[in-house]
Design a protein around this motif. Structure first.
Motif, PDB file in Angstrom:
ATOM      1  N   LEU A   3       0.829  -1.203   0.000  1.00 52.17           N
ATOM      2  CA  LEU A   3       0.000   0.000   0.000  1.00 52.17           C
ATOM      3  C   LEU A   3       0.862   1.250   0.000  1.00 52.17           C
ATOM      4  N   GLY A   4       0.503   2.184  -0.830  1.00 56.54           N
ATOM      5  CA  GLY A   4       1.214   3.460  -0.896  1.00 56.54           C
ATOM      6  C   GLY A   4       0.624   4.452   0.087  1.00 56.54           C
ATOM      7  N   GLN A   5       0.906   5.718  -0.153  1.00 56.05           N
ATOM      8  CA  GLN A   5       0.434   6.772   0.747  1.00 56.05           C
ATOM      9  C   GLN A   5      -1.085   6.877   0.787  1.00 56.05           C
ATOM     10  N   LYS A   6      -1.760   6.528  -0.307  1.00 51.20           N
ATOM     11  CA  LYS A   6      -3.222   6.600  -0.332  1.00 51.20           C
ATOM     12  C   LYS A   6      -3.849   5.470   0.480  1.00 51.20           C
ATOM     13  N   ARG A   7      -3.062   4.443   0.759  1.00 51.51           N
ATOM     14  CA  ARG A   7      -3.509   3.292   1.555  1.00 51.51           C
ATOM     15  C   ARG A   7      -4.800   2.683   1.001  1.00 51.51           C
ATOM     16  N   THR A   8      -4.770   2.405  -0.305  1.00 51.96           N
ATOM     17  CA  THR A   8      -5.901   1.749  -0.942  1.00 51.96           C
ATOM     18  C   THR A   8      -5.425   0.449  -1.588  1.00 51.96           C
ATOM     19  N   LEU A   9      -6.317  -0.520  -1.639  1.00 52.85           N
ATOM     20  CA  LEU A   9      -6.016  -1.790  -2.294  1.00 52.85           C
ATOM     21  C   LEU A   9      -6.379  -1.698  -3.769  1.00 52.85           C
ATOM     22  N   PRO A  10      -5.626  -2.399  -4.619  1.00 47.14           N
ATOM     23  CA  PRO A  10      -5.998  -2.432  -6.038  1.00 47.14           C
ATOM     24  C   PRO A  10      -7.406  -3.003  -6.211  1.00 47.14           C
ATOM     25  N   LYS A  11      -8.148  -2.450  -7.153  1.00 48.29           N
ATOM     26  CA  LYS A  11      -9.536  -2.873  -7.386  1.00 48.29           C
ATOM     27  C   LYS A  11      -9.637  -4.354  -7.721  1.00 48.29           C
ATOM     28  N   LYS A  12      -8.657  -4.891  -8.461  1.00 46.75           N
ATOM     29  CA  LYS A  12      -8.710  -6.306  -8.842  1.00 46.75           C
ATOM     30  C   LYS A  12      -8.639  -7.211  -7.605  1.00 46.75           C
ATOM     31  N   ASN A  13      -7.873  -6.807  -6.581  1.00 43.07           N
ATOM     32  CA  ASN A  13      -7.783  -7.606  -5.357  1.00 43.07           C
ATOM     33  C   ASN A  13      -9.095  -7.572  -4.575  1.00 43.07           C
ATOM     34  N   LEU A  14      -9.680  -6.383  -4.469  1.00 43.84           N
ATOM     35  CA  LEU A  14     -10.967  -6.261  -3.773  1.00 43.84           C
ATOM     36  C   LEU A  14     -12.060  -7.026  -4.513  1.00 43.84           C
ATOM     37  N   LYS A  15     -12.062  -6.939  -5.839  1.00 47.44           N
ATOM     38  CA  LYS A  15     -13.061  -7.658  -6.637  1.00 47.44           C
ATOM     39  C   LYS A  15     -12.931  -9.159  -6.407  1.00 47.44           C
ATOM     40  N   CYS A  16     -11.713  -9.663  -6.356  1.00 43.35           N
ATOM     41  CA  CYS A  16     -11.487 -11.091  -6.106  1.00 43.35           C
ATOM     42  C   CYS A  16     -12.085 -11.502  -4.769  1.00 43.35           C
ATOM     43  N   LEU A  17     -11.853 -10.697  -3.722  1.00 46.39           N
ATOM     44  CA  LEU A  17     -12.413 -11.007  -2.400  1.00 46.39           C
ATOM     45  C   LEU A  17     -13.934 -10.987  -2.424  1.00 46.39           C
ATOM     46  N   MET A  18     -14.506  -9.974  -3.058  1.00 44.42           N
ATOM     47  CA  MET A  18     -15.966  -9.862  -3.108  1.00 44.42           C
ATOM     48  C   MET A  18     -16.583 -10.994  -3.929  1.00 44.42           C
ATOM     49  N   ASP A  19     -15.924 -11.366  -5.032  1.00 39.27           N
ATOM     50  CA  ASP A  19     -16.417 -12.486  -5.847  1.00 39.27           C
ATOM     51  C   ASP A  19     -16.383 -13.790  -5.045  1.00 39.27           C
ATOM     52  N   ALA A  20     -15.302 -14.023  -4.319  1.00 38.00           N
ATOM     53  CA  ALA A  20     -15.198 -15.238  -3.498  1.00 38.00           C
ATOM     54  C   ALA A  20     -16.289 -15.241  -2.431  1.00 38.00           C
ATOM     55  N   SER A  21     -16.500 -14.100  -1.800  1.00 42.04           N
ATOM     56  CA  SER A  21     -17.514 -13.990  -0.761  1.00 42.04           C
ATOM     57  C   SER A  21     -18.909 -14.263  -1.317  1.00 42.04           C
ATOM     58  N   ARG A  22     -19.228 -13.655  -2.468  1.00 42.01           N
ATOM     59  CA  ARG A  22     -20.538 -13.865  -3.092  1.00 42.01           C
ATOM     60  C   ARG A  22     -20.760 -15.322  -3.469  1.00 42.01           C
ATOM     61  N   ALA A  23     -19.686 -16.006  -3.841  1.00 42.01           N
ATOM     62  CA  ALA A  23     -19.781 -17.424  -4.229  1.00 42.01           C
ATOM     63  C   ALA A  23     -19.797 -18.349  -3.010  1.00 42.01           C
ATOM     64  N   GLY A  24     -19.646 -17.769  -1.814  1.00 41.05           N
ATOM     65  CA  GLY A  24     -19.630 -18.578  -0.596  1.00 41.05           C
ATOM     66  C   GLY A  24     -18.290 -19.250  -0.351  1.00 41.05           C
ATOM     67  N   ASP A  25     -17.267 -18.782  -1.056  1.00 38.85           N
ATOM     68  CA  ASP A  25     -15.921 -19.339  -0.898  1.00 38.85           C
ATOM     69  C   ASP A  25     -15.090 -18.479   0.043  1.00 38.85           C
ATOM     70  N   VAL A  26     -13.992 -19.045   0.493  1.00 41.14           N
ATOM     71  CA  VAL A  26     -13.018 -18.296   1.281  1.00 41.14           C
ATOM     72  C   VAL A  26     -12.082 -17.593   0.298  1.00 41.14           C
ATOM     73  N   GLY A  27     -11.857 -16.320   0.504  1.00 41.16           N
ATOM     74  CA  GLY A  27     -10.889 -15.549  -0.272  1.00 41.16           C
ATOM     75  C   GLY A  27      -9.823 -15.035   0.673  1.00 41.16           C
ATOM     76  N   MET A  28      -8.580 -15.063   0.238  1.00 42.02           N
ATOM     77  CA  MET A  28      -7.462 -14.608   1.068  1.00 42.02           C
ATOM     78  C   MET A  28      -6.698 -13.510   0.330  1.00 42.02           C
ATOM     79  N   LEU A  29      -6.249 -12.505   1.084  1.00 39.00           N
ATOM     80  CA  LEU A  29      -5.490 -11.394   0.520  1.00 39.00           C
ATOM     81  C   LEU A  29      -4.493 -10.923   1.566  1.00 39.00           C
ATOM     82  N   THR A  30      -3.328 -10.482   1.108  1.00 45.51           N
ATOM     83  CA  THR A  30      -2.326  -9.925   2.026  1.00 45.51           C
ATOM     84  C   THR A  30      -1.904  -8.552   1.520  1.00 45.51           C
TER      85      THR A  30
END
Length: 141
Positions: free
Chosen positions: A57-84
């Motif tokens: 994370l840079g100074q804006k302290r935001t996650l890339p959209k593709k990483n957040l989308k992956c987590l949300m897609d996993a969550s919607r599918a009822g799967d576990v999603g992991m991100l660091t």
């Protein structure tokens, strides 16, 4: 004039080398090294589910959209999603964080083990809004 180290001083330097190497290793890959800490949460040490990647994370302290989308897609599918991700302190020390989706929300764990001026140890909290990561702080567990 040539100066040499005494036998005792040489021994001290040689004894310190493994300690310096350990510090250098953690700075090289704080995510991998944090997973190996004895007090790491089990789900951090042994990740499962969809790997949604990692980010620095840079100074804006935001996650890339593709990483957040992956987590949300996993969550919607009822799967576990992991991100660091890594956030840096003012001094540049790494603070690794780990997130695991759980239903509609997520669990976040961070360690201050590599923060020179930090308290060390882990903090863990629940985040009800995955889209708010990494700035979600619904409260400590």
């Amino acid at each position: 004039m040539k100066k040499t180290l005494s036998v005792a001083a040489t021994g001290i330097v040689l004894a310190a080398l493994p300690l310096l190497s350990a510090c250098a290793g953690s700075a090289g890959d704080p995510i991998a090294s944090a997973r190996e800490l004895a007090d790491a949460p089990g789900w951090v040490s042994t990740p499962t589910g969809t790997n949604c990647g990692s980010a620095e994370l840079g100074q804006k302290r935001t996650l890339p959209k593709k990483n957040l989308k992956c987590l949300m897609d996993a969550s919607r599918a009822g799967d576990v999603g992991m991100l660091t991700w890594i956030q840096r302190t003012t001094e540049g020390d790494p603070v690794p964080s780990f997130v695991m989706t759980a239903g509609s929300g997520a669990t976040v764990a961070s360690t201050a083990a590599y923060d020179t001026y930090g308290q060390g140890g882990w903090t863990e909290y629940e985040c009800t809004d995955i889209a708010a990561l990494p700035n979600c702080s619904d409260g400590s567990k």
